[in-house]
Design an enzyme around this catalytic site. Structure first.
Site, mmCIF file in Angstrom:
data_model
loop_
_atom_site.group_PDB
_atom_site.id
_atom_site.type_symbol
_atom_site.label_atom_id
_atom_site.label_comp_id
_atom_site.label_asym_id
_atom_site.label_seq_id
_atom_site.Cartn_x
_atom_site.Cartn_y
_atom_site.Cartn_z
ATOM 1 N N LYS A 13 0.829 -1.215 0.000
ATOM 2 C CA LYS A 13 0.000 0.000 0.000
ATOM 3 C C LYS A 13 0.864 1.266 0.000
ATOM 4 O O LYS A 13 0.612 2.179 -0.768
ATOM 5 C CB LYS A 13 -0.931 0.025 1.227
ATOM 6 N N ARG A 88 -9.936 0.513 9.023
ATOM 7 C CA ARG A 88 -9.384 -0.811 9.331
ATOM 8 C C ARG A 88 -10.469 -1.758 9.854
ATOM 9 O O ARG A 88 -10.214 -2.910 10.079
ATOM 10 C CB ARG A 88 -8.357 -0.703 10.448
ATOM 11 N N ARG A 122 11.378 -5.918 4.816
ATOM 12 C CA ARG A 122 11.117 -4.512 4.520
ATOM 13 C C ARG A 122 12.118 -3.604 5.230
ATOM 14 O O ARG A 122 12.404 -3.794 6.405
ATOM 15 C CB ARG A 122 9.702 -4.218 5.013
HETATM 16 P P1 AMP Z 1 0.285 0.546 9.112
HETATM 17 O O1 AMP Z 1 1.455 1.457 8.932
HETATM 18 O O2 AMP Z 1 -0.922 0.963 8.306
HETATM 19 O O3 AMP Z 1 0.636 -0.908 8.923
HETATM 20 O O4 AMP Z 1 -0.189 0.692 10.649
HETATM 21 C C1 AMP Z 1 0.674 0.370 11.709
HETATM 22 C C2 AMP Z 1 -0.120 0.275 13.008
HETATM 23 O O5 AMP Z 1 -0.755 1.523 13.275
HETATM 24 C C3 AMP Z 1 -1.252 -0.744 13.013
HETATM 25 O O6 AMP Z 1 -0.797 -2.058 13.288
HETATM 26 C C4 AMP Z 1 -2.144 -0.175 14.120
HETATM 27 O O7 AMP Z 1 -1.607 -0.446 15.410
HETATM 28 C C5 AMP Z 1 -2.021 1.328 13.880
HETATM 29 N N1 AMP Z 1 -3.059 1.786 12.936
HETATM 30 C C6 AMP Z 1 -2.869 2.271 11.679
HETATM 31 N N2 AMP Z 1 -4.028 2.587 11.104
HETATM 32 C C7 AMP Z 1 -4.998 2.288 12.002
HETATM 33 C C8 AMP Z 1 -6.424 2.367 11.994
HETATM 34 N N3 AMP Z 1 -7.100 2.815 10.933
HETATM 35 N N4 AMP Z 1 -7.091 1.968 13.122
HETATM 36 C C9 AMP Z 1 -6.434 1.540 14.204
HETATM 37 N N5 AMP Z 1 -5.097 1.401 14.272
HETATM 38 C C10 AMP Z 1 -4.378 1.777 13.183
#
Ligand code: AMP
Length: 207
Positions: A13, A88, A122
């Site tokens: 993404k 999410r 990564r």
């Molecule tokens: P990402 O960088 O999108 O993989 O997000 C890393 C972490 O941030 C996730 O594992 C969650 O702990 C938190 N996070 C990101 N987006 C959300 C969301 N929309 N709702 C809740 N937690 C989020």
């Protein structure tokens, strides 16, 4: 254009978001990046979410929805947005539909069996924001683009990745059906070279 980029953790993404935002001139709104920035700056929000993020679980819905509402109210989002990592779960999707519903949802489809390999290899650059996979850059320690020392995300370890995947399956995957019923889902095969994935995204967006 208001777009959501949906997909499992490690589906690419972030990489595709960089291409999409450049081509379509949209602000890239990544909740993961916003939370990490808050943690780095030790803000009250950062202190609240640090622990839960380290375990691979989701941050509280109320904090997350407020964060996105606030970000989408900024002037640069008037022409649209590219949301990455939000919503999410079904609750967040319902809230977004109330305050700023998306036009289309790009779903990056990848083989979930390969996710652990995709994530644990990564590497990201804290300076220019680029991210790479060791399969393509080898075991180098500095950013091929700007020379800064590369880092590994704290939640990109095998244990946390398992938790993030199970959270994805239980809470995020149902969004495919949710947006499918609204006729907004555009499926793209994410198990292809980066430029081919992007080519397919442009094709399904049809503009
Ligand atoms: P990402 O960088 O999108 O993989 O997000 C890393 C972490 O941030 C996730 O594992 C969650 O702990 C938190 N996070 C990101 N987006 C959300 C969301 N929309 N709702 C809740 N937690 C989020």
């Amino acid at each position: 254009m208001k777009l959501i980029l949906l997909g499992a953790p490690g589906s690419g993404k972030g990489t595709q978001a960089a291409y999409i935002t450049e081509k379509y001139n949209l602000p890239h709104v990544s909740t993961g990046d916003l939370f990490r920035e808050n943690i780095k700056n030790e803000t009250p929000l950062g202190l609240k979410v640090k622990e839960v993020m380290d375990t691979g679980n989701l941050c509280p819905d109320d904090l997350t929805v407020e964060l996105v509402k606030d970000r989408l109210s900024k002037a640069d989002c008037e022409k649209g947005y590219l949301l990455d990592g939000f919503p999410r779960n079904l609750y967040q999707a319902g809230e977004l539909d109330e305050f700023n519903a998306p036009d289309k949802v790009i779903n990056l489809v990848v083989d979930l069996g390969k996710i652990e390999h995709r994530i644990t290899g990564r590497r990201s650059c804290p300076k220019c924001g680029a991210s790479f996979h060791v399969d393509f850059i080898g075991n180098v320690s500095n950013c091929p683009d700007c020379g800064e020392a590369l880092t590994i995300r704290k939640d990109d370890n095998p244990e946390t990745v398992k938790e993030r995947l199970s959270v994805y399956k239980a809470q995020t995957e149902p969004l495919i059906d949710y947006y499918g019923k609204q006729g907004k889902i555009l499926n793209v095969n994410g198990d292809q070279p980066i430029d081919k994935v992007f080519e397919d995204i442009v094709k399904v967006l049809g503009q």
